[in-house]
Enzyme design. Structure first.
Site, PDB file in Angstrom:
ATOM      1  N   GLU A   1       0.811  -1.223   0.000  1.00  0.00           N
ATOM      2  CA  GLU A   1       0.000   0.000   0.000  1.00  0.00           C
ATOM      3  C   GLU A   1       0.846   1.276   0.000  1.00  0.00           C
ATOM      4  OE1 GLU A   1      -2.774  -0.145   3.255  1.00  0.00           O
ATOM      5  OE2 GLU A   1      -3.798  -1.883   2.463  1.00  0.00           O
TER       6      GLU A   1
ATOM      7  N   GLU B   1      -5.145  -8.779   1.199  1.00  0.00           N
ATOM      8  CA  GLU B   1      -5.753  -8.385   2.473  1.00  0.00           C
ATOM      9  C   GLU B   1      -7.228  -8.146   2.231  1.00  0.00           C
ATOM     10  OE1 GLU B   1      -4.179  -5.086   4.817  1.00  0.00           O
ATOM     11  OE2 GLU B   1      -2.136  -5.625   4.237  1.00  0.00           O
TER      12      GLU B   1
HETATM   13  C1  BG6 Z   1      -4.126  -2.289   5.888  1.00  0.00           C
HETATM   14  C2  BG6 Z   1      -2.672  -2.336   6.286  1.00  0.00           C
HETATM   15  O1  BG6 Z   1      -4.369  -1.181   5.113  1.00  0.00           O
HETATM   16  O2  BG6 Z   1      -5.052  -2.171   6.927  1.00  0.00           O
HETATM   17  C3  BG6 Z   1      -2.431  -3.038   7.615  1.00  0.00           C
HETATM   18  O3  BG6 Z   1      -1.887  -2.931   5.284  1.00  0.00           O
HETATM   19  C4  BG6 Z   1      -3.452  -2.586   8.642  1.00  0.00           C
HETATM   20  O4  BG6 Z   1      -1.120  -2.792   8.030  1.00  0.00           O
HETATM   21  C5  BG6 Z   1      -4.846  -2.912   8.124  1.00  0.00           C
HETATM   22  O5  BG6 Z   1      -3.247  -3.147   9.896  1.00  0.00           O
HETATM   23  C6  BG6 Z   1      -5.972  -2.569   9.091  1.00  0.00           C
HETATM   24  O6  BG6 Z   1      -5.912  -1.235   9.447  1.00  0.00           O
HETATM   25  P1  BG6 Z   1      -6.414  -0.666  10.834  1.00  0.00           P
HETATM   26  O7  BG6 Z   1      -6.013   0.748  10.828  1.00  0.00           O
HETATM   27  O8  BG6 Z   1      -7.890  -0.849  10.883  1.00  0.00           O
HETATM   28  O9  BG6 Z   1      -5.775  -1.471  11.894  1.00  0.00           O
END
Ligand code: BG6
Length: 458
Positions: free
Chosen positions: A165, A363
């Site tokens: 990202e 993800e």
């Molecule tokens: C993604 C990232 O965008 O979102 C991760 O690659 C991150 O590193 C995940 O933990 C969730 O984000 P958050 O801010 O809800 O914990």
């Protein structure tokens, strides 16, 4: 039953900073998160900093067993740059090399495909002090770091990624103050974005020289931009949002060039970065083999309601407003819209506009606060997470049926992880982490994921 293609990758993703922790004698240097937490701990939820993780550094042997129990045939993490190269002089940390070799050997021994990312928001502090990605010298340093990773760990890794990202460290570090160095400087933001694209391509160039059998890609968080309505001004707003949010990294990574419309806007606002013809050539010549796509939420936009303030620092919001669509489904803990159909739109976009390049979901997941209220007989019954995955997988399956070249689905995340400013506010794991005892307990979704992977569908 929805069946997925043969040899489909099922698994999860995490990152070094979010899962490893720091330990006496590990010789890891500070990255921007360690430093930021030290100077402003109150910014982090419940003041828990990056040294408090699930400590895979210590527990990787048993954690890899847990990967098996939760159906992983693939796993993605990152290497910590500040662990591998803790000092300015570029001397390698042998303790880190040994750790990664042991960790990766265990993963491979269990027959799990290993996906390694080189950079996940975690600039070594000694490089940030010299400007981080704003400084051209960092391109050389990143290239050397990438080369060392390929040489040391090439035999274990099935698929590499140059960045996770990359738009996030640009926006959050240089426009929105969510990441260190918390600057609001659009000119620097554009320079950092461009230098990052050069870093990625330069690493790919090094990778190709070594003739490794693995493949190399980049992970992008695609947030398809949807207009509020079919009004032409809304559509125009969505097109511009798409340029900034998605095409700014997708196009150089896959096509080897920036969209002309984006360059025109950057020029109009006098934000062109310092660049050389050689750098453009490196980007042109070194595109990715495949893509990792992180998908959480769409981007809904509308035409601007008020004239932008010409004196305010530039932001893409000069061209559009965020549209708060009535009746949208939302994850209240994170404030992110839940819109699984966007996965299908991503499938179509990649198939039609990006040469149907090979890709996978790297993800997708849902972060929920205070999950222990869903505990029954000792286990968290996270049916909402299973529903979330099912609804997204249905659209992914439809996209695959229509010919998109998607080869896997990895959730965020394996064991509940530390997450930047949110720390442990929202839990995402297939496996619960007890912060007091480090105990791991598989959630209902972890068992469901095992069935999903065993059956290659649901
Ligand atoms: C993604 C990232 O965008 O979102 C991760 O690659 C991150 O590193 C995940 O933990 C969730 O984000 P958050 O801010 O809800 O914990």
């Amino acid at each position: 039953m929805l069946k997925f293609p043969d040899k489909f990758f099922w698994g999860s993703a995490t990152s070094a900073t979010q899962s490893e922790g720091s330990f006496t004698g590990d010789n890891k240097a500070y990255n921007i998160w360690d430093y930021w937490f030290e100077i402003e701990p109150y910014k982090f939820h419940n003041e828990i900093g990056p040294s408090k993780t699930s400590s895979i550094y210590k527990y990787f042997e048993s954690d890899v067993e847990l990967m098996k129990k939760t159906g992983h045939n693939s796993f993605r993490t990152s290497i910590s740059w500040s662990r591998l190269f803790p000092t300015k002089d570029g001397k390698i940390n042998e303790t880190a090399v040994e750790f990664y070799k042991n960790y990766f050997t265990k993963i491979k021994k269990e027959g799990i495909a290993l996906f390694i990312n080189l950079y996940h928001f975690d600039m070594p502090m000694y490089l940030q002090e010299q400007g981080g990605f704003e400084n051209k010298e960092t391109i050389t340093r990143y290239k050397d770091y990438a080369k060392a990773c390929f040489e040391f760990f090439g035999e274990y890794v099935d698929r590499w990624f140059t960045f996770n990202e990359p738009i996030v460290h640009v926006e959050c570090g240089y426009l929105n103050t969510y990441h260190y160095p918390m600057e609001v400087d659009p000119k620097k933001a554009v320079q950092v974005a461009f230098n990052t694209a050069v870093c990625s391509a330069a690493a790919i160039k090094e990778f190709r020289k070594l003739k490794l059998k693995s493949k190399i890609g980049i992970i992008l968080n695609l947030t398809p931009a949807y207009p509020r309505s079919s009004n032409k001004e809304d559509i125009k707003a969505a097109k511009i949002a798409e340029l900034f949010a998605n095409k700014s990294f997708l196009d150089p990574a896959v096509i080897g060039a920036y969209p002309k419309e984006l360059i025109d806007i950057i020029k109009k606002h006098d934000l062109m970065p310092v660049y050389s013809e050689d750098e453009l050539e490196i980007i042109r010549q070194n595109t990715v083999d495949f893509l990792g796509i992180n998908y959480y939420q769409p981007l809904r936009v509308k035409a601007k309601e008020c004239m932008p303030n010409e004196n305010a620092p530039f932001s893409p919001l000069y061209y559009y407003d965020i549209y708060d669509m009535p009746g949208k489904k939302i994850n209240p803990y994170r404030g992110w819209e839940i819109y699984p159909q966007a996965i299908y739109d991503i499938c179509v976009n990649i198939r039609k506009n990006y040469n149907n390049i090979e890709w996978l979901i790297t993800e997708n997941g849902i972060g929920v606060e205070n999950e222990s209220k869903f505990r029954k007989d000792g286990k968290i019954e996270d049916d909402y997470r299973i529903e979330f995955m099912k609804s997204h997988l249905k659209y992914l399956h439809k996209g695959i049926q229509e010919g998109t070249n998607c080869i896997g689905y990895q959730v965020w995340t394996f064991i509940d992880c530390w997450s930047w400013l949110n720390s442990y506010k929202n839990r995402y794991g297939l496996v619960e982490l007890d912060l007091e005892t480090d105990e791991r307990i598989i959630k209902k979704s972890g068992y469901w994921f095992k069935n999903l992977s065993d059956n290659n569908g649901f």
